[in-house]
Design an enzyme around this catalytic site. Sequence first.
Site, PDB file in Angstrom:
ATOM      1  N   THR A 122      30.379   5.755  12.040  1.00  0.00           N
ATOM      2  CA  THR A 122      30.541   4.322  12.233  1.00  0.00           C
ATOM      3  C   THR A 122      30.540   3.702  10.859  1.00  0.00           C
ATOM      4  OG1 THR A 122      29.464   4.293  14.365  1.00  0.00           O
ATOM      5  CG2 THR A 122      29.246   2.299  13.140  1.00  0.00           C
ATOM      6  N   SER A 181      24.758   1.167  23.252  1.00  0.00           N
ATOM      7  CA  SER A 181      24.962   1.484  21.838  1.00  0.00           C
ATOM      8  C   SER A 181      23.629   1.539  21.114  1.00  0.00           C
ATOM      9  CB  SER A 181      25.840   0.399  21.215  1.00  0.00           C
ATOM     10  OG  SER A 181      25.873   0.517  19.815  1.00  0.00           O
TER      11      SER A 181
HETATM   12  N1  GLU Z   1      28.744   5.075  19.376  1.00  0.00           N
HETATM   13  C1  GLU Z   1      27.588   4.829  18.566  1.00  0.00           C
HETATM   14  C2  GLU Z   1      26.816   3.640  19.080  1.00  0.00           C
HETATM   15  O1  GLU Z   1      27.380   2.753  19.636  1.00  0.00           O
HETATM   16  C3  GLU Z   1      27.965   4.522  17.183  1.00  0.00           C
HETATM   17  C4  GLU Z   1      28.679   5.632  16.585  1.00  0.00           C
HETATM   18  C5  GLU Z   1      27.892   6.294  15.573  1.00  0.00           C
HETATM   19  O2  GLU Z   1      27.358   5.645  14.687  1.00  0.00           O
HETATM   20  O3  GLU Z   1      27.832   7.492  15.658  1.00  0.00           O
HETATM   21  O4  GLU Z   1      25.641   3.587  18.904  1.00  0.00           O
END
Ligand code: GLU
Length: 590
Positions: free
Chosen positions: A401, A462
């Site tokens: 991210t 998330s």
């Molecule tokens: N999908 C992850 C979330 O929403 C974020 C992706 C990541 O940082 O690996 O927490």
Amino acid sequence: MTRPATALACGLTLSIILHAPLALAKTPVATGTGGAVATISEQASQSALAILNKGGNAIDAAVAAAATLGVTDPFSCGIGGGGFMVIYLAKDKRAITIDSRETAPASFTPAVFLENGKELDYEKAIASGAAVGVPGTVRGWHEALERYGSMNFKQVLAPAIDVATKGFTVSDTFSHLTQQNEKKFQQFGTTSALYLRGGKAVKPGTLLRNPDMAKAYREIAARGQRAFYEGPMARAIVDAVNRPPAAQGVSVRPGRMTLADLANYEARIRQPVVSTYRGYEIVGMPLPSSGGVTVAEALNILEGYDLKAMPRAQAEHLYLEASRLAFADRNAYLADPEYVEAPVAGLLSKEYAKGRRAAIDMQRAALNVAAGDPYAFQQDPSVPLRPQLPQRRLGQESAHTTHFTVSDKEGNIVSYTFTIESWGGSGIVVPGYGFLLNNEMTDFDFSGPHPNVPEAGKRPRSSMAPTIAFKDGKPAFTIGSPGGSTIITTVLQTIVNHIDFGMPMDQALNAPRLSERNGATTSVEPGFPGSAQARALAAFGHKWANGPEHPPEEIGAANAIVFNPDGTVTAVSEGKRHGIGSALVQKRAH
Ligand code: GLU
């Protein structure tokens, strides 16, 4: 259903790779006056600065930086994904958040990741059309600009269009990430054509252009968010999801997304989660991100200890245990608030934290704890249920991210984390438009009963935790990071390093990261096991994830801004991790 490789040449503009000079030198810390920006990408920070210098505000500059990150860091973020933005509006003295999380297509059911009653293999589920949620990023940018910005899409997308058109120099980190994802990218013709050469990752030092992404941005610049959610680009997205552009002989699970799913997408304006910690007001992201609530609960637990008066190992033991307890609750209760009545008030209550604190052994790591019962602390008669939830192990999550932060001379602030989930998301580049589609739907729990099971229209839980901290009613600092569920611990640990251990923000960021998420082992970074700090903590019974299955790896890539009492600002990015970040201020102090 797979599409033969021959069919996808249409609409695909090949990127041109040339040898280019070395990348611009990055500075991870900058102090001065006026606006400030900290991102992981030199070009993205420069885009934000250019917009600030043209008179744009922090919101305008944030969209400019985000769009540029979509070009230079396309494996962590982009218009094919979603995210969470915390905005402080200086004139109104209030904070607001924009949730542009991806939603599940209307075809989704709780069984979408089950096959013959069994959970699908996680890696297989990632590289598929079925993993793709309806992207929210463009709608989020639209809301930010329309409501709080001063410029339009055409103005703020110009710097990113320039970088996508002229190209950028591939860094070691970029090349390494591409290499790690070669197998995933090889499955999709559009993606291989853009990021691989002869099936291998692009080499550091080459110039990478993405004219298709420039085209996508130009269309949004010309027609606004509708260019993304309706018309040819929307059709290309739906087509790529439902008939993934898989290479010959590769079978990929298709999704079932419709044009209506895209046309109906809405970002949400949400009230932030507000908590206090030792005289600071901590403003974070609410559900469907568990980030704000979990950071707040852990801080509430820690507030009962005088951490700065303790030996460091004792204080760090408590940090790990508080995080463990907060994660047990996060894993049990938190999910999309439009679908699940989560006991947020209880989880945020100081009295509840007191009870959780009593479960901590000052001398011994618990290794695994059960969720607490926050319902008694809800003080909200509309939440009468006390569901008996099964103990959950932490689901698999990838750690990628991007997070960045911008402020302007008026004092407006943006703290923004956005993503396409795994490195390279689903691996699917949309033909003709040069951006990767997310695999955010794998953030759902694959099977229930659990509040975070997939449902039509729902947003998966998330961990993103963009945060702004205030002291005496004035901004004190911002913080946020990528890293899947480690986002929460990185934000928490940086706050503790800064507020309790008194570390300046650059030291707070650069300190070794320890991530305890209620497992038998704590995630740590390379070089940590065996260190004096590790040995001191091992005496409390902490164990490090250090085996072949979970080797230590870099945790997070944080960015921060500190608002100094003398009126200057200090932008702080990573000094060591992720190829070093880029901090800039409008007027540098000498
Ligand atoms: N999908 C992850 C979330 O929403 C974020 C992706 C990541 O940082 O690996 O927490």
